[in-house]
Design a protein around this motif. Sequence first.
Motif, mmCIF file in Angstrom:
data_model
loop_
_atom_site.group_PDB
_atom_site.id
_atom_site.type_symbol
_atom_site.label_atom_id
_atom_site.label_comp_id
_atom_site.label_asym_id
_atom_site.label_seq_id
_atom_site.Cartn_x
_atom_site.Cartn_y
_atom_site.Cartn_z
ATOM 1 N N UNK A 61 29.957 6.124 -1.327
ATOM 2 C CA UNK A 61 28.992 7.196 -1.882
ATOM 3 C C UNK A 61 27.743 7.040 -1.809
ATOM 4 N N UNK A 62 27.405 5.759 -1.566
ATOM 5 C CA UNK A 62 25.745 5.690 -1.437
ATOM 6 C C UNK A 62 25.336 6.244 0.117
ATOM 7 N N UNK A 63 26.283 6.662 1.216
ATOM 8 C CA UNK A 63 26.171 7.138 2.191
ATOM 9 C C UNK A 63 26.192 8.598 2.274
ATOM 10 N N UNK A 64 26.623 9.125 1.079
ATOM 11 C CA UNK A 64 27.010 10.718 1.111
ATOM 12 C C UNK A 64 25.482 11.582 1.146
ATOM 13 N N UNK A 65 25.932 12.766 1.328
ATOM 14 C CA UNK A 65 24.670 13.705 1.443
ATOM 15 C C UNK A 65 24.113 14.040 -0.025
ATOM 16 N N UNK A 66 22.965 14.644 -0.168
ATOM 17 C CA UNK A 66 22.231 14.986 -1.360
ATOM 18 C C UNK A 66 22.609 16.163 -1.865
ATOM 19 N N UNK A 67 23.705 16.877 -1.514
ATOM 20 C CA UNK A 67 24.186 18.304 -2.074
ATOM 21 C C UNK A 67 24.987 18.007 -3.318
ATOM 22 N N UNK A 68 24.168 17.444 -4.321
ATOM 23 C CA UNK A 68 25.098 16.999 -5.569
ATOM 24 C C UNK A 68 25.030 18.156 -6.637
ATOM 25 N N UNK A 69 26.116 18.284 -7.457
ATOM 26 C CA UNK A 69 26.205 19.364 -8.660
ATOM 27 C C UNK A 69 24.910 18.808 -9.430
ATOM 28 N N UNK A 70 25.037 17.664 -9.925
ATOM 29 C CA UNK A 70 24.094 17.346 -11.019
ATOM 30 C C UNK A 70 24.091 15.471 -10.802
ATOM 31 N N UNK A 71 22.849 15.085 -11.423
ATOM 32 C CA UNK A 71 22.837 13.709 -11.585
ATOM 33 C C UNK A 71 23.512 13.150 -12.511
ATOM 34 N N UNK A 72 24.120 11.859 -12.392
ATOM 35 C CA UNK A 72 24.978 11.254 -13.289
ATOM 36 C C UNK A 72 24.200 9.991 -13.790
ATOM 37 N N UNK A 73 24.780 9.783 -15.136
ATOM 38 C CA UNK A 73 24.077 8.318 -15.998
ATOM 39 C C UNK A 73 24.488 7.182 -14.916
ATOM 40 N N UNK A 74 23.554 6.068 -15.295
ATOM 41 C CA UNK A 74 23.810 4.887 -14.671
ATOM 42 C C UNK A 74 25.061 4.137 -15.057
ATOM 43 N N UNK A 75 25.685 3.326 -14.407
ATOM 44 C CA UNK A 75 27.120 2.504 -14.752
ATOM 45 C C UNK A 75 26.652 1.177 -15.406
ATOM 46 N N UNK A 76 25.981 1.243 -16.500
ATOM 47 C CA UNK A 76 25.622 -0.143 -17.087
ATOM 48 C C UNK A 76 26.682 -0.377 -18.020
ATOM 49 N N UNK A 77 26.802 -1.782 -17.997
ATOM 50 C CA UNK A 77 27.794 -2.348 -19.164
ATOM 51 C C UNK A 77 29.331 -1.951 -18.905
ATOM 52 N N UNK A 78 29.730 -1.311 -17.669
ATOM 53 C CA UNK A 78 31.145 -0.934 -17.461
ATOM 54 C C UNK A 78 31.949 -2.065 -17.485
ATOM 55 N N UNK A 79 33.031 -1.909 -18.047
ATOM 56 C CA UNK A 79 34.093 -3.088 -18.172
ATOM 57 C C UNK A 79 35.379 -2.721 -18.083
ATOM 58 N N UNK A 80 36.324 -3.572 -17.454
ATOM 59 C CA UNK A 80 37.885 -2.986 -17.467
ATOM 60 C C UNK A 80 38.588 -3.563 -18.714
ATOM 61 N N UNK A 81 37.888 -4.145 -19.529
ATOM 62 C CA UNK A 81 38.488 -4.901 -20.591
ATOM 63 C C UNK A 81 38.258 -3.889 -21.782
ATOM 64 N N UNK A 82 37.962 -2.801 -21.797
ATOM 65 C CA UNK A 82 37.758 -1.755 -22.906
ATOM 66 C C UNK A 82 39.444 -1.329 -23.338
ATOM 67 N N UNK A 83 39.908 -1.467 -24.512
ATOM 68 C CA UNK A 83 40.957 -1.082 -25.127
ATOM 69 C C UNK A 83 41.125 0.472 -24.996
#
Length: 545
Positions: A61-83
Amino acid sequence: MMNSPAAIIFRDSRFPIVGILIFLSVVMGSCLSVGNRMSNEEPRQRVQINDGWSFYKYESPDEADSLIYDVRPPLDGVTENRVADARPTEALEMKSGQMVLKPWILPSANQFIRDTTKHRVRPEGNPGINFPFVLGDFDDGQWEKVNLPHDWAIEGPFQAGSDPEVGGGMGRLPVNGVGWYRRKLDMPKSDQGKRIYLDVDGAMSYTMVWLNGSLVGGWPYGYNSWRLDLTPYINFGETNQLAIRVDNPNHSARWYPGGGLYRDVWITKTQPVHVGQWGTYINARDVSDQSAIIDLSVTVNNPLGHNAEVTLMTTIYSLDSLGNAQLQPTGTFPEMKALIQAGQKTTVSGSVEVENPRLWGPPPTQKPHLYMAETVVVLNGEVTDRYTTRFGIRSVEFNPTEGFIINGERVYLKGVNQHHDLGALGAAFNMRAAERQLEILREMGCNAIRMAHNPPAPGLLELTDRMGFLVINEIFDSWERKKTPHDFHLIFPDWWEADTRAFVQRDRNAPSVIMWSFGNEVGEQYTGEEGAEVARMVHQVVREE
């Protein structure tokens, strides 16, 4: 844990149902086509364009072009342990100076925004006009050759280890990233003067479409079906270049979503004056073994620069078990006339009584009989459209003491939750695989399905209509509050009305649909009056449709 909808509308109900419905969680999917009297000849053609695509996906995804629909929020504190039933949280507010294509995509929803003062106006300019992938002379010979439906992630590889890029909730498969699909479209000179539409049954997700280098529009929600008008961008008598960008973010779902053009894609050609997209609504009332009143509404579009006076004639035919129409009609609606203003659409209505109807109902005690209504539009003595609608005749009641009653018989709902993927086949729609799943469910005693938690492929409802399953049709796993950082809460404020209306309009003639659900365990259930207001807002739109 039981998955319970936060908000459900009971279709054709006089009372709210009282009781407990238990749904086992399973993973499934869909498709089928029903025979009808429409052919690939004038005045309407619907051509499947699933074959002959070239596909490319960026390595990262970091290599993708810049033709984006919209900006997205950062992925801070993402965890697989969320119930699974953890409380959804408030959306993050995003600001960025990066150019986004959202203003050019939002007008694609205008058809489904009732208040015309809220219609979006397309800005000037043509983003991506010089990007190589959208140009006809770009050489995609080294791209992968694929046929649709196509799920770009199901072939793997699985991501091992304790810290995979894509977590177990989304299958540990490479669903995330940006992919492009390209295909040539030959449009003969004889098609000039027609309306040419691109119909997409579903694409995962944030899909944007270019034709001959021009940005046409798109649709971000990955589960709805949608249409774009290609007419202004087509070079008739020449080969046209179609280019579709699909962007599926990581941490956007709580299950395996698949990626890419994972459902069927069509080209629909009509005369200028024609029945609109999902432009018929059929409802049966006063239903008995002796007779039924069939109400019909038809919406006709007139994109011409002058008024059009049309006559509509609709005939009902019974369908056999293979979906073929019987030769002798079952009933005929009175002729309906309408004067459609230039550049507008008009809805006309009529009713007819059908004697001794063959009722639609769930096996084994009933049979899922189906009908087809064929609507003919006549302008200046010429047939300008021929449009068919599959439907069923049945009565449904939700009784506070007796429960669910269909055609006078109390039926217990013995059902499952059904996700859209097909297990090892991925999210790519496959008719026979979906049919086989339903056959297995029927053998184990299942008679009802709740779509979890999004609209299915159109073919799944064709199957449930034909096989007699009862369906709770659902949209939205989240509203404005998020369950995962990049789920569809990001687009809900802009797209909720269009997504909801499109969802209902597409499926409202399916006799298997007995309830509408418009939210699964949404975070707004914790926010009091604020959340209740969102629920009322969506509920009203479902009722209006």
